[in-house]
Scaffold this motif. Structure first.
Motif, PDB file in Angstrom:
ATOM      1  N   ALA A 295     -83.309  28.564   1.320  1.00 35.53           N
ATOM      2  CA  ALA A 295     -81.883  28.475   1.032  1.00 35.53           C
ATOM      3  C   ALA A 295     -81.534  29.015  -0.340  1.00 35.53           C
ATOM      4  CB  ALA A 295     -81.436  27.015   1.121  1.00 35.53           C
TER       5      ALA A 295
ATOM      6  N   THR B 228     -76.912  27.261  -5.601  1.00 33.28           N
ATOM      7  CA  THR B 228     -75.704  27.465  -6.383  1.00 33.28           C
ATOM      8  C   THR B 228     -75.634  26.395  -7.460  1.00 33.28           C
ATOM      9  OG1 THR B 228     -73.306  27.756  -6.258  1.00 33.28           O
ATOM     10  CG2 THR B 228     -74.237  26.001  -4.919  1.00 33.28           C
TER      11      THR B 228
ATOM     12  N   PRO C 113     -72.588  21.460  -2.949  1.00 34.26           N
ATOM     13  CA  PRO C 113     -72.141  22.751  -2.436  1.00 34.26           C
ATOM     14  C   PRO C 113     -70.948  22.579  -1.501  1.00 34.26           C
ATOM     15  CG  PRO C 113     -74.524  22.571  -2.320  1.00 34.26           C
ATOM     16  CD  PRO C 113     -74.008  21.210  -2.680  1.00 34.26           C
ATOM     17  N   PRO C 114     -70.146  23.617  -1.316  1.00 33.90           N
ATOM     18  CA  PRO C 114     -68.977  23.501  -0.434  1.00 33.90           C
ATOM     19  C   PRO C 114     -69.371  23.028   0.960  1.00 33.90           C
ATOM     20  CG  PRO C 114     -68.921  25.562  -1.656  1.00 33.90           C
ATOM     21  CD  PRO C 114     -70.261  24.951  -1.916  1.00 33.90           C
TER      22      PRO C 114
ATOM     23  N   GLY D   2     -68.302  23.785   3.733  1.00 40.78           N
ATOM     24  CA  GLY D   2     -68.334  24.895   4.679  1.00 40.78           C
ATOM     25  C   GLY D   2     -69.586  25.747   4.595  1.00 40.78           C
ATOM     26  N   GLU D   3     -70.484  25.421   3.644  1.00 41.01           N
ATOM     27  CA  GLU D   3     -71.732  26.163   3.494  1.00 41.01           C
ATOM     28  C   GLU D   3     -72.898  25.183   3.539  1.00 41.01           C
ATOM     29  OE1 GLU D   3     -71.731  29.587   0.723  1.00 41.01           O
ATOM     30  OE2 GLU D   3     -69.859  28.735  -0.028  1.00 41.01           O
ATOM     31  N   PRO D   4     -73.182  24.622   4.720  1.00 36.67           N
ATOM     32  CA  PRO D   4     -74.200  23.576   4.825  1.00 36.67           C
ATOM     33  C   PRO D   4     -75.608  24.074   4.552  1.00 36.67           C
ATOM     34  CG  PRO D   4     -73.494  24.260   7.002  1.00 36.67           C
ATOM     35  CD  PRO D   4     -72.549  24.909   6.018  1.00 36.67           C
ATOM     36  N   GLY D   5     -75.817  25.395   4.578  1.00 36.38           N
ATOM     37  CA  GLY D   5     -77.137  25.956   4.315  1.00 36.38           C
ATOM     38  C   GLY D   5     -77.398  26.232   2.852  1.00 36.38           C
ATOM     39  N   LEU D   6     -76.466  25.849   1.997  1.00 36.03           N
ATOM     40  CA  LEU D   6     -76.570  26.102   0.562  1.00 36.03           C
ATOM     41  C   LEU D   6     -77.021  24.825  -0.141  1.00 36.03           C
ATOM     42  CD1 LEU D   6     -75.870  28.430  -1.474  1.00 36.03           C
ATOM     43  CD2 LEU D   6     -73.609  27.374  -1.676  1.00 36.03           C
TER      44      LEU D   6
ATOM     45  N   HIS E 162     -76.539  19.059   1.632  1.00 34.60           N
ATOM     46  CA  HIS E 162     -75.956  18.305   2.734  1.00 34.60           C
ATOM     47  C   HIS E 162     -77.007  17.995   3.794  1.00 34.60           C
ATOM     48  CE1 HIS E 162     -71.877  18.735   1.262  1.00 34.60           C
ATOM     49  NE2 HIS E 162     -72.102  20.016   1.061  1.00 34.60           N
TER      50      HIS E 162
ATOM     51  N   THR F 183     -73.123  18.417   8.764  1.00 33.66           N
ATOM     52  CA  THR F 183     -71.749  18.886   8.618  1.00 33.66           C
ATOM     53  C   THR F 183     -70.804  17.903   9.288  1.00 33.66           C
ATOM     54  OG1 THR F 183     -71.634  20.096  10.704  1.00 33.66           O
ATOM     55  CG2 THR F 183     -72.650  21.252   8.833  1.00 33.66           C
TER      56      THR F 183
ATOM     57  N   GLY G  66     -77.601  20.146   8.153  1.00 35.07           N
ATOM     58  CA  GLY G  66     -77.433  20.781   6.863  1.00 35.07           C
ATOM     59  C   GLY G  66     -78.778  21.222   6.308  1.00 35.07           C
TER      60      GLY G  66
END
Length: 212
Positions: A77, A80, A93-94, A96-100, A121, A124, A130
């Motif tokens: 992954a 960030t 992380p946002p 909407g970006e569960p892979g981050l 996460h 989701t 996540g």
């Protein structure tokens, strides 16, 4: 688990006070899985006989981490930088970006002396896995690799994986620094209720054992 939920305050925040202390909460998504994520077994917890001092590895100078890899549970992954919100809670992380995955950028860089913190996460809002869905299945001795902006890879070895009730989160134990380069991976886990979301947190403890 019934549908319909919202983000819940599940993790203590990280505050840079020499070594991290708890103040506030991290918000992670509480999903709607019919089955809860894996829980660490009792054999993955700390014990006096199973927690030897790690090999001596010279700490690295600070450099931003860019990617996290945990081969045994299929994690590869991007990372960030995340910080604290106005209430002192650690951002994630946002949704909407569960892979981050998110690194606490005002703290220790992974590989440097001290305790670096990475969150992610578990799932989701729709119940999809996540980035840290399988964190509770990680076993002691497993390898975690973090690629850094300086083109070095910090290699950590897992020393323990534990599940804590979020109401009794051991902040000093999790965030405290031994002076060695260490890493904590944190996500939601344990039981789930519609009112509160996940009831606990999975924490992975790992120590730098190599640099490539």
């Amino acid at each position: 688990m019934a549908p319909g939920h919202q983000s819940r305050p599940l993790l203590p925040a990280v505050v840079p006070l020499g070594w991290a202390m708890a103040a506030g909460a991290v918000l992670l998504i509480s999903g709607v899985h019919d089955e809860e994520p894996p829980r660490p077994s009792a054999g993955q917890a700390f014990s006096a006989s199973a927690d030897p001092a790690p090999p001596a590895v010279r700490p690295l100078p600070p450099a931003d981490p860019v990617r996290l890899r945990i081969a045994t549970i299929g994690v590869n992954a991007p990372l960030t930088r995340v910080g604290l919100d106005a209430a002192g809670a650690l951002r994630t992380p946002p949704p909407g970006e569960p892979g981050l995955a998110g690194w606490y950028g005002d703290g220790i860089a992974p590989g440097s002396a001290g305790t670096a913190v990475v969150t992610g996460h578990v799932d989701t809002p729709a119940g999809d896995p996540g980035v840290f869905h399988d964190l509770g299945a990680l076993t002691t001795g497993a390898t975690i690799e973090i690629s850094r902006a300086d083109r070095r890879t910090a290699v950590f070895t897992v020393r323990a994986v534990e599940l804590y009730d979020k109401r009794r989160f051991p902040s000093r134990k999790v965030y405290g620094s031994s002076g060695r380069p260490e890493l904590r991976l944190i996500t939601c886990g344990g039981g789930y209720t519609e009112d509160t979301g996940y009831l606990g947190n999975v924490v992975v403890y790992a120590t730098l054992t190599a640099v490539t």
